[in-house]
Design an enzyme around this catalytic site. Structure first.
Site, mmCIF file in Angstrom:
data_model
loop_
_atom_site.group_PDB
_atom_site.id
_atom_site.type_symbol
_atom_site.label_atom_id
_atom_site.label_comp_id
_atom_site.label_asym_id
_atom_site.label_seq_id
_atom_site.Cartn_x
_atom_site.Cartn_y
_atom_site.Cartn_z
ATOM 1 N N ASP A 31 0.838 -1.204 -0.104
ATOM 2 C CA ASP A 31 -0.116 -0.048 0.082
ATOM 3 C C ASP A 31 0.930 1.247 -0.085
ATOM 4 O O ASP A 31 1.814 1.269 0.736
ATOM 5 C CB ASP A 31 -1.152 -0.017 1.192
ATOM 6 C CG ASP A 31 -2.058 0.923 0.822
ATOM 7 O OD1 ASP A 31 -3.158 0.471 0.934
ATOM 8 O OD2 ASP A 31 -1.729 2.200 0.988
ATOM 9 N N ASN A 87 -13.004 -3.081 2.360
ATOM 10 C CA ASN A 87 -13.989 -2.080 2.359
ATOM 11 C C ASN A 87 -15.119 -2.036 1.200
ATOM 12 O O ASN A 87 -14.554 -2.287 -0.044
ATOM 13 C CB ASN A 87 -13.619 -0.697 2.393
ATOM 14 C CG ASN A 87 -12.623 -0.470 3.662
ATOM 15 O OD1 ASN A 87 -12.956 -0.919 4.916
ATOM 16 N ND2 ASN A 87 -11.549 0.145 3.379
ATOM 17 N N GLN A 94 -14.150 2.869 1.235
ATOM 18 C CA GLN A 94 -13.649 2.514 0.020
ATOM 19 C C GLN A 94 -13.078 3.810 -0.604
ATOM 20 O O GLN A 94 -14.079 4.595 -0.819
ATOM 21 C CB GLN A 94 -14.661 1.490 -0.590
ATOM 22 C CG GLN A 94 -14.092 1.013 -1.835
ATOM 23 C CD GLN A 94 -14.686 -0.128 -2.574
ATOM 24 O OE1 GLN A 94 -15.906 -0.095 -2.179
ATOM 25 N NE2 GLN A 94 -14.560 -0.586 -3.764
ATOM 26 N N VAL A 96 -10.878 3.348 -3.467
ATOM 27 C CA VAL A 96 -10.642 2.802 -4.819
ATOM 28 C C VAL A 96 -11.803 1.800 -5.248
ATOM 29 O O VAL A 96 -11.733 0.895 -4.455
ATOM 30 C CB VAL A 96 -9.222 2.051 -4.930
ATOM 31 C CG1 VAL A 96 -9.007 1.608 -6.514
ATOM 32 C CG2 VAL A 96 -7.990 3.356 -4.605
ATOM 33 N N HIS A 100 -10.239 -4.997 -3.414
ATOM 34 C CA HIS A 100 -8.833 -5.400 -3.007
ATOM 35 C C HIS A 100 -9.139 -5.643 -1.494
ATOM 36 O O HIS A 100 -9.845 -5.290 -0.792
ATOM 37 C CB HIS A 100 -8.033 -4.264 -2.925
ATOM 38 C CG HIS A 100 -8.711 -2.796 -2.339
ATOM 39 N ND1 HIS A 100 -9.497 -2.066 -3.266
ATOM 40 C CD2 HIS A 100 -8.307 -2.069 -1.393
ATOM 41 C CE1 HIS A 100 -9.836 -0.791 -2.435
ATOM 42 N NE2 HIS A 100 -9.270 -1.212 -1.278
ATOM 43 N N HIS A 102 -6.938 -5.754 2.092
ATOM 44 C CA HIS A 102 -5.864 -4.898 2.974
ATOM 45 C C HIS A 102 -5.435 -6.130 3.755
ATOM 46 O O HIS A 102 -6.090 -6.603 4.391
ATOM 47 C CB HIS A 102 -6.180 -3.954 3.582
ATOM 48 C CG HIS A 102 -6.850 -2.550 3.092
ATOM 49 N ND1 HIS A 102 -6.193 -1.554 2.867
ATOM 50 C CD2 HIS A 102 -8.135 -2.469 2.358
ATOM 51 C CE1 HIS A 102 -6.533 -0.400 2.002
ATOM 52 N NE2 HIS A 102 -7.782 -1.058 2.077
HETATM 53 P P1 AMP Z 1 -9.488 1.682 0.023
HETATM 54 O O1 AMP Z 1 -9.738 2.801 0.889
HETATM 55 O O2 AMP Z 1 -10.286 0.540 0.957
HETATM 56 O O3 AMP Z 1 -10.421 1.728 -1.233
HETATM 57 O O4 AMP Z 1 -8.134 1.469 -0.141
HETATM 58 C C1 AMP Z 1 -7.405 1.901 -1.148
HETATM 59 C C2 AMP Z 1 -6.117 1.623 -0.925
HETATM 60 O O5 AMP Z 1 -5.114 1.908 -1.984
HETATM 61 C C3 AMP Z 1 -5.408 2.898 0.048
HETATM 62 O O6 AMP Z 1 -4.987 2.302 1.294
HETATM 63 C C4 AMP Z 1 -4.479 3.552 -0.622
HETATM 64 O O7 AMP Z 1 -3.528 3.995 0.280
HETATM 65 C C5 AMP Z 1 -4.061 2.684 -1.614
HETATM 66 N N1 AMP Z 1 -3.437 2.931 -2.985
HETATM 67 C C6 AMP Z 1 -3.865 4.099 -3.644
HETATM 68 N N2 AMP Z 1 -3.093 4.290 -4.738
HETATM 69 C C7 AMP Z 1 -2.140 3.381 -4.574
HETATM 70 C C8 AMP Z 1 -0.994 2.822 -5.153
HETATM 71 N N3 AMP Z 1 -0.868 3.691 -6.669
HETATM 72 N N4 AMP Z 1 -0.219 2.177 -4.916
HETATM 73 C C9 AMP Z 1 -0.419 1.409 -3.770
HETATM 74 N N5 AMP Z 1 -1.535 1.647 -3.217
HETATM 75 C C10 AMP Z 1 -2.268 2.519 -3.364
#
Ligand code: AMP
Ligand code: ZN
Length: 114
Positions: A31, A87, A94, A96, A100, A102
């Site tokens: 992450d 999430n 969430q 993204v 995914h 975590h």
């Molecule tokens: P969520 O908030 O559950 O959607 O998690 C999205 C996660 O993606 C967050 O913990 C971000 O820090 C992570 N994230 C966003 N962009 C990148 C990236 N380019 N490389 C690695 N992790 C990322």
């Protein structure tokens, strides 16, 4: 593949990351904003918006994602003490909208999560 999706771009290599594991179905990478000493993500290469969009046809894929997480956690030295978070929806955290997991470890965790 969704052209506007960050994790699709990572899954195809359009945005490069250092993979912790990769095969034809899944990709794991650290992450970018770690919330624990070990914090990595496991994503399917297939664009699935989030946990609520998982279909019956994805059940094997989800098992592979969890097993991949366990293998990498072991390699990262947190194999017996880690948290898995997925999430679903903005109010659940969430940001993204490509499924995914975590995987967080290397410190004590609180319950309930915030
Ligand atoms: P969520 O908030 O559950 O959607 O998690 C999205 C996660 O993606 C967050 O913990 C971000 O820090 C992570 N994230 C966003 N962009 C990148 C990236 N380019 N490389 C690695 N992790 C990322
Ligand atoms: Zn996507």
């Amino acid at each position: 593949m969704d052209d506007s999706c960050l994790f699709c771009k990572i899954a195809t290599g359009a945005i490069p990351v250092a993979p912790l594991y990769e095969d034809e179905d899944v990709l794991a990478f650290s992450d970018i904003a770690p919330q624990a000493p070990v914090h990595f993500l496991v994503i399917p290469k297939k664009h699935i918006i989030g946990p609520a969009a998982i279909g019956q046809e994805d059940e094997q894929l989800l098992g592979k994602m969890l097993r991949t997480a366990a293998t990498i956690a072991q390699e990262q030295g947190i194999g017996d003490q880690y948290r898995v978070v997925a999430n679903n929806g903005a109010k659940a955290g969430q940001t993204v909208f490509h499924l995914h997991l975590h995987i967080l470890g290397g410190r004590a965790m609180q319950w309930p999560p915030g």
